[in-house]
Design a protein around this motif. Structure first.
Motif, mmCIF file in Angstrom:
data_model
loop_
_atom_site.group_PDB
_atom_site.id
_atom_site.type_symbol
_atom_site.label_atom_id
_atom_site.label_comp_id
_atom_site.label_asym_id
_atom_site.label_seq_id
_atom_site.Cartn_x
_atom_site.Cartn_y
_atom_site.Cartn_z
ATOM 1 N N ARG A 228 -11.673 -4.068 -10.486
ATOM 2 C CA ARG A 228 -12.453 -3.355 -9.480
ATOM 3 C C ARG A 228 -13.796 -2.982 -10.068
ATOM 4 O O ARG A 228 -13.889 -2.531 -11.192
ATOM 5 C CB ARG A 228 -11.725 -2.095 -9.019
ATOM 6 N N THR B 31 -15.159 -0.244 2.599
ATOM 7 C CA THR B 31 -14.903 1.109 2.090
ATOM 8 C C THR B 31 -16.055 2.069 2.337
ATOM 9 O O THR B 31 -15.891 3.279 2.186
ATOM 10 C CB THR B 31 -14.602 1.062 0.583
ATOM 11 N N THR C 80 -20.231 -1.232 0.843
ATOM 12 C CA THR C 80 -19.246 -1.497 -0.198
ATOM 13 C C THR C 80 -17.961 -1.992 0.459
ATOM 14 O O THR C 80 -17.587 -1.527 1.539
ATOM 15 C CB THR C 80 -18.947 -0.239 -1.039
ATOM 16 N N TRP C 81 -17.302 -2.936 -0.203
ATOM 17 C CA TRP C 81 -16.048 -3.465 0.323
ATOM 18 C C TRP C 81 -15.233 -4.064 -0.818
ATOM 19 O O TRP C 81 -15.747 -4.271 -1.923
ATOM 20 C CB TRP C 81 -16.297 -4.513 1.407
ATOM 21 N N THR C 82 -13.958 -4.297 -0.557
ATOM 22 C CA THR C 82 -13.100 -4.953 -1.530
ATOM 23 C C THR C 82 -12.458 -6.177 -0.889
ATOM 24 O O THR C 82 -12.223 -6.214 0.325
ATOM 25 C CB THR C 82 -11.986 -4.019 -2.049
ATOM 26 N N SER D 260 -7.623 -7.019 -6.794
ATOM 27 C CA SER D 260 -8.724 -6.942 -5.846
ATOM 28 C C SER D 260 -10.046 -6.814 -6.585
ATOM 29 O O SER D 260 -10.086 -6.493 -7.779
ATOM 30 C CB SER D 260 -8.533 -5.760 -4.889
ATOM 31 N N GLU E 74 -14.061 -5.207 -6.104
ATOM 32 C CA GLU E 74 -14.971 -4.365 -5.327
ATOM 33 C C GLU E 74 -16.368 -4.960 -5.368
ATOM 34 O O GLU E 74 -16.868 -5.341 -6.435
ATOM 35 C CB GLU E 74 -14.986 -2.939 -5.879
#
Length: 204
Positions: free
Chosen positions: A2, A90, A102-104, A171, A173
């Protein structure tokens, strides 16, 4: 694996955007791109917002209770490149003249499976970044592209690098910075190449 945005990074991003003259109305520099739509019409393909080519229909996803349980403001599962993925937005935060998304991306398959990000979220085939992710204001018919640290052809996007492989069960980020939409725009659509479109994502 991440990767997040630290306060120091946010300050550097603001300095980069200011020092390099990133203006909200400069296409390709984190600015807005006028779409072929009237004030009273939502942007519709193919004239304004072509749907991305995906291995499944590019669903229009709104915020759901399931997304909130994941600590996300929007979430979607998608199959791409032979892997089952989940995209969680996110945050989409306004900071003065910039907005940071922001995202994952999580790989939901067995740990032996891998999904290479590469240029799958880029704006060009040889661009190994997430520069192809854009914000769309459907009411005013405007698309906001990722900011860049200059105006020449070699200007780099202010966004995550794509040279990462997401292993099964893990995952990654990611982030991208844009010129901020007007203050009266409180929700936008977020378009991910190959992974679909999220609608009505709130700007905080």
């Amino acid at each position: 694996m991440r990767r997040g945005i630290t306060p120091v990074t946010a300050v550097v991003l603001v300095a980069v955007l200011t020092g390099c003259g990133i203006l909200p109305d400069r296409q390709g520099g984190g600015g807005e791109e006028r779409q072929a739509a009237s004030q009273s019409q939502a942007v519709s393909p193919p004239q304004a917002v072509p749907q991305p080519q995906t291995e499944e229909p590019a669903a229009m996803v709104k915020v759901t209770a399931a997304a909130e349980e994941l600590g996300a403001i929007a979430s979607r599962k998608v199959s791409h490149g032979g892997s089952n993925l989940r995209v969680d937005i996110t945050g989409l935060r306004r900071q003065g003249k910039i907005a940071t998304l922001t995202w994952t991306v999580a790989n939901l398959d067995e740990r032996t499976d891998t999904w290479y990000l590469g240029s799958r979220l880029s704006s060009a085939g040889l661009d190994i970044t997430v520069s192809g992710v854009s914000l769309i204001d459907p009411v005013n018919g405007r698309r906001y592209r990722v900011a860049r640290n200059g105006t020449d052809e070699d200007a780099k996007c202010v966004c995550s690098n794509g040279s990462e492989t997401i292993k099964g069960g893990s995952s990654l980020e990611l982030y991208a910075v844009y010129g901020a939409p007007p203050a009266d725009v409180t929700k936008v659509n977020v378009e991910f190449p190959n992974l679909g479109v999220f609608t009505d994502v709130p700007i905080s």
